[in-house]
Write a protein that holds these residues in place. Sequence first.
Motif, PDB file in Angstrom:
ATOM      1  N   LEU C 387       0.853  -1.186   0.000  1.00  0.00           N
ATOM      2  CA  LEU C 387       0.000   0.000   0.000  1.00  0.00           C
ATOM      3  C   LEU C 387       0.892   1.241   0.000  1.00  0.00           C
ATOM      4  O   LEU C 387       1.820   1.319   0.786  1.00  0.00           O
ATOM      5  CB  LEU C 387      -0.892   0.000   1.244  1.00  0.00           C
ATOM      6  CG  LEU C 387      -1.946   1.084   1.222  1.00  0.00           C
ATOM      7  CD1 LEU C 387      -3.168   0.594   0.478  1.00  0.00           C
ATOM      8  CD2 LEU C 387      -2.318   1.517   2.614  1.00  0.00           C
ATOM      9  N   PRO C 388       0.615   2.201  -0.867  1.00  0.00           N
ATOM     10  CA  PRO C 388       1.425   3.413  -0.876  1.00  0.00           C
ATOM     11  C   PRO C 388       1.446   4.060   0.498  1.00  0.00           C
ATOM     12  O   PRO C 388       0.464   3.999   1.245  1.00  0.00           O
ATOM     13  CB  PRO C 388       0.718   4.309  -1.880  1.00  0.00           C
ATOM     14  CG  PRO C 388      -0.031   3.398  -2.753  1.00  0.00           C
ATOM     15  CD  PRO C 388      -0.408   2.238  -1.902  1.00  0.00           C
ATOM     16  N   MET C 389       2.534   4.702   0.812  1.00  0.00           N
ATOM     17  CA  MET C 389       2.823   5.343   2.093  1.00  0.00           C
ATOM     18  C   MET C 389       3.375   4.342   3.094  1.00  0.00           C
ATOM     19  O   MET C 389       3.902   4.746   4.115  1.00  0.00           O
ATOM     20  CB  MET C 389       1.612   6.029   2.720  1.00  0.00           C
ATOM     21  CG  MET C 389       1.232   7.267   1.969  1.00  0.00           C
ATOM     22  SD  MET C 389       0.091   8.274   2.853  1.00  0.00           S
ATOM     23  CE  MET C 389       1.020   8.699   4.292  1.00  0.00           C
ATOM     24  N   PHE C 393       5.538  -0.454  -0.798  1.00  0.00           N
ATOM     25  CA  PHE C 393       5.216   0.166  -2.077  1.00  0.00           C
ATOM     26  C   PHE C 393       6.455   0.726  -2.762  1.00  0.00           C
ATOM     27  O   PHE C 393       6.619   0.583  -3.968  1.00  0.00           O
ATOM     28  CB  PHE C 393       4.180   1.275  -1.873  1.00  0.00           C
ATOM     29  CG  PHE C 393       3.860   2.019  -3.123  1.00  0.00           C
ATOM     30  CD1 PHE C 393       3.167   1.408  -4.139  1.00  0.00           C
ATOM     31  CD2 PHE C 393       4.279   3.322  -3.294  1.00  0.00           C
ATOM     32  CE1 PHE C 393       2.882   2.086  -5.306  1.00  0.00           C
ATOM     33  CE2 PHE C 393       3.998   4.004  -4.447  1.00  0.00           C
ATOM     34  CZ  PHE C 393       3.294   3.385  -5.450  1.00  0.00           C
ATOM     35  N   LEU C 466       5.926   2.924   8.194  1.00  0.00           N
ATOM     36  CA  LEU C 466       5.393   4.186   7.696  1.00  0.00           C
ATOM     37  C   LEU C 466       6.532   5.111   7.272  1.00  0.00           C
ATOM     38  O   LEU C 466       6.495   5.703   6.180  1.00  0.00           O
ATOM     39  CB  LEU C 466       4.530   4.844   8.775  1.00  0.00           C
ATOM     40  CG  LEU C 466       3.809   6.114   8.364  1.00  0.00           C
ATOM     41  CD1 LEU C 466       2.745   5.794   7.334  1.00  0.00           C
ATOM     42  CD2 LEU C 466       3.166   6.788   9.560  1.00  0.00           C
ATOM     43  N   LEU C 470       7.375   6.728   3.661  1.00  0.00           N
ATOM     44  CA  LEU C 470       7.271   8.168   3.407  1.00  0.00           C
ATOM     45  C   LEU C 470       8.608   8.790   3.062  1.00  0.00           C
ATOM     46  O   LEU C 470       8.665   9.726   2.274  1.00  0.00           O
ATOM     47  CB  LEU C 470       6.699   8.867   4.649  1.00  0.00           C
ATOM     48  CG  LEU C 470       5.208   8.752   4.844  1.00  0.00           C
ATOM     49  CD1 LEU C 470       4.807   9.420   6.131  1.00  0.00           C
ATOM     50  CD2 LEU C 470       4.485   9.403   3.682  1.00  0.00           C
ATOM     51  N   PRO C 472      11.874   7.327   1.987  1.00  0.00           N
ATOM     52  CA  PRO C 472      12.943   6.413   1.580  1.00  0.00           C
ATOM     53  C   PRO C 472      14.257   7.147   1.371  1.00  0.00           C
ATOM     54  O   PRO C 472      15.300   6.523   1.319  1.00  0.00           O
ATOM     55  CB  PRO C 472      12.422   5.801   0.279  1.00  0.00           C
ATOM     56  CG  PRO C 472      11.360   6.705  -0.190  1.00  0.00           C
ATOM     57  CD  PRO C 472      10.791   7.382   1.006  1.00  0.00           C
TER      58      PRO C 472
END
Lengths: 640, 111, 513
Positions: C387-389, C393, C466, C470, C472
Amino acid sequence: MNASLHLWLIPLLPFAGFLLNGILGRRLPKALVSAIALLAPLASFAVVLSAVLASSSGLALPYTESCPIGWIHAGTLNIDFSFVFDQLSLVMLLVVTGVGFLIHIYSVGYMAHEDGYWRFFAYLNLFLFFMTVLVLAGNALLMFVGWEGVGLASYLLIGFYFQKNSAADAGKKAFIVNRIGDFGFLIGIFLLLATFGTLTFSEISAKLLAAPAWQGGILTVIALCLLLGATGKSAQLPLYVWLPDAMEGPTPVSALIHAATMVTAGVYMIARTHVLFDRSPFALGVVAIVGAATALFAATIGLVQNDIKRVLAYSTISQLGYMFLGCGVAAYSAAIFHLMTHAFFKALLFLAAGSVIHALGGEQDLRRMGGLRKKIPVTFWTMTAAVFAIAGFFPFAGFFSKDAILYAAFLQGAGGKVFWFVGLVTALLTSFYMFRLWYLTFLGESRNHEAHPHESPWSMLGPLVILAILSVGGGWIGIERFAAFLAPSTGEIPTAGGSASLEIGLSALAVLVALAGWWIADRLYRKQPETPAQWAAAMPHGYKLLLNKYFVDEIYGFTIVKPLLAFSKFLLGWVVDVAILGGAAWLLGGIAQFAAAILQRWQSGNLRSYAAWLALGAAAVLLFLLLPATLGLHASGMGR
Amino acid sequence: MNPAPLQLAAHGIPLAWYLLLSAALFSLGVIGFLIKRNVITVFMSIELMLNAVNLTFVTFAHQWHAVKGQIFVFFVMMVAAAEAAVGLAIIIAIFRARATLAVDRIDLMKL
Amino acid sequence: MSFLNESILTLILLAPLAGAVLVALLPDRGKLPAWVALLTTLVTFVLTLHLPAHFVLAQHGFQFEINTLWIENPAIYYHVGVDGLSLWLVVLVGLLAPIGIVASWNAIERRRKIFYSLFLVQQTAMLGVFLSLDLILYYGFWELSLVPMAVLIAMFGRKDGARAALKFFLFTFIPSAPLLVAILWLYARTGTFDFSELQMLIASGGLPAGPLCWVAVAFLFAFAVKVPVFPLHGWLADTYSEAPVALAMVVAGKLGLYSMLRFHIGLFPVQARALAPWLIALAVIGLLYGACLALVQRDFWRLLAFASLSHLSLIVLGIYGLTFTGWDGAIYQILNHGVVDGALFLLLGILEVRYATSQIASYGGLAARLPQTATLFVITSLAMIGLPMLNGFVGEFLILSSTFTGVSRGWAATATIGVILGAAYMLWLVQRIFYGPQSDLATSRPARDLHAAELAVLWPLAVLMLVMGLAPSIWIPAIENRTGPPTVKGTAALSSPALTVAVLKEAANESRR
């Protein structure tokens, strides 16, 4: 003027609300939970309004804001958290935060007695966070973040009553079907990256502007991939199946996510990437066909459904089809216009339906309603406004927006006439099933004698009234002014070939069609209430086909889900994993055992035999070493 | 410095004699190891072989004036002593367990 | 501080080993071994954190390098060092170890001394694999990492540990033999075991091509089994369902994948390039195969095993795409997989200790009774789904997008289908365990939600997921500062052998300085 709009506050405020309620909510009093949950969207709405004011006082749009720390910077890939504020996102933001706030207020009353009150509001705020990210996103990947995120929020909220298997199933189904669409979106993003080397919308537009002759080809492929994503999120054919099931969620969720905002994300996405669609007539045609087909298809199912929320769900699918049709004939502003008015009246319909359900203590079956007009008058009158709006009566909001789409379709040559006709038939069906719902719910005699209907509290009725006002007056801005306002974002040029008289004629026809729908509903459900049952009995197959939604769920289950599971289980799980791979391991083991059986004869256990082998071996080595040497000695001796 | 091959400098006894003696001792050891049944005798045969090798080492160390060979002999003797201690202990243990010293009847290593 | 910089790697290697000795010497009384082991792993973790804190981004090549002669003949050096490839993996191993101890806290109730002692030995071995730059040293650690694993699986297996241990042993030890032969062949030809020197010598083309090809295959075979790559995954499901949680969470992936990056492609770029299409195909097949089989498992350990196969295959795809961005994504995804898999193992282990079964069908409706567990499980599952964020992802996107733009559109699109299936099996698992009406099992046992220690581990992990999703940019710059191909940013660096040689020589020279 270059003042900062603090766009980042718009998503982050709801996110803060989500964190507060999500982490502490369990221990906080209900009043505080509601205060946090309401303040977050209200503050976002205020920021949006201040941005609107700033833009009306001369701020140049589009206005971009980027986070100073990038997101993904790897290799040649540079993707930032960048937000874009232009006319398109302005309209969407107003709808999302505005309607979102109203629905939050409504939820305070509606969910007052539910367990997990705090959880509900945390999820709701989370949804607003992702939705505003989606709308503000300045590049496709950030939009994808919001896109997946709203899917997550939708999953969590549909499955809110997770103890019910049906709710948990519906949530899972929604997420997975959306994922299929997201597959298309993701491939579209990869293609954008491969084609343009960037995912930023403004850069893509600039590159396309620099190559005016570039048409079709890869652009068509990209557009179709994005369309697949849009059909998933916006519940279009063939991926619409999750939306009716999503009605398992609490009613405010259906209103906010599955009617007013999230499901329109697909339309918004097409409008946002319209530069790609504009270059591909084929893709646009597909969009229009999908939209028109969905509109008609869903409307026919809506005719016979008995669950009040399901009727509204199919109506939502059908109206989304209209918006796709609008996009498909490149009338993006008309589509967005309809998106906006639809957000008003459909949210109102759902909230009013929620109020009805609330009044009847959880009853959702239309066959067990009736005669509620006197009992819950505010709900009745607001819902009436919404029904007239969706049916397309002048001067309700739906009339203006639906008309704008049909008119735009009519002007698109011969194919456009077909779309127009389909739209008109859908309008007739829409008018009919909405009035059917209206009659069955509010008029006639009550068919439910156990319930003691009571009007909802004002926290619920307040939003209804505001939305009713918007449903009536939301369209008065008129498509011309709306399109002119959006033109910088949608890049539309007014289509030639129209005329004022043609427009008025078509509008009049549309109103007549709506009237016809009302008249039929009136005949069938007020004057001769026994007729529908007779018709259903006369055409049992057709009726069953509609009632069971064309058996699409069953077909999907039979053609995709079951074969996939069987394939995994028997072919992969048994034939490949056990028989082939396991068999190969077994075969190797067998060979080893066979060899061992022969070799173990040497292991007599007799010490002296071991020693003898040892001595023989040593002798053999010695011989091997010495023999050439002796021979060599001889040779050299001979040579000497 | 390259002394004449096959000649031992000190006493005039040829190198080959030492080696032949060593080979004979070693062969006796091997034969004893193979044909004797008593574990003790087998054990003694092993010692015989080790000492035959020691003799070779010493011979060559003397021949080449290299001290390494003699050092190696000490190592071998040390190992042999350790081996004798461990080996005898094992033999006693086996005798207690099986009441025999015949190697043919000690075949627990069979698979 | 410079003293610490010069000896930090030795300290990192010695700390768990010292802990293992200490555990072995102290009496096996109550939780004492567990406490000592926990303390040791925490110290090790802090030591590993020293590396990123003092890693110089501007400096190319290996850092914190130690290179002293160990054995003169054959020439074996104690040569250790880190670059962007191994930096975060070392930290990951350091992070996972205390988590493993927490996971074993209640699960291991007998013979704690042996368990924790061997666990710490295994820890040393894994760190050694990531740090070694001498092939013999590397091989020693590689083998050492397998032994405690096999022993512990046999001793602490759930039902049939001995069989699973044998399977694990055969699958992982047998391919190690050709690896050793290949290393020795290289030594016989070049007279060195040193990674950088070998890299340069092989690149300069002095070795016969035919045998070199077989050497490369021997390396690859050993690594591919360890990852595992389809169809060599036969040991994975049994090991996952038998091994103690603390070991299962470290067994798959990291070692094999890192070795592929460093020692297969790093040493044999040309041969790896020739084999890359096959590996890409196997990776995509494995991705879909694992996802399909995960859909139909009845036991959650086996489900996790096939899910892992699927995710690891994606990383293999990123590695053998041989693009710069793909490698960024692959390394990042190794970290993600470590964190997410670790959290999932911990959660499922907690469930198994509480309810004494791993049959999914017995569960149901736990969310109402164990709300914290459910929340954390959902977050972790979502990270796994990508899932993005959340962290999954970023890695998935980097791998898939680089494969799509730089390698093959068809394979990338096919691999993306696996992403959908990933959502299907994980959400279905969540639903069957936590949602729906409460099962008999759920009501028959007292509800015990996570206790403080578990929360103290799991929430930071969730926050880490998380943050990794957010930002990387905290990790990626260091990851990009690596030696070895593909070196040229964004392009497929290995297009011509001559270029490769030049690049490698430059890299080797840099690392010498």
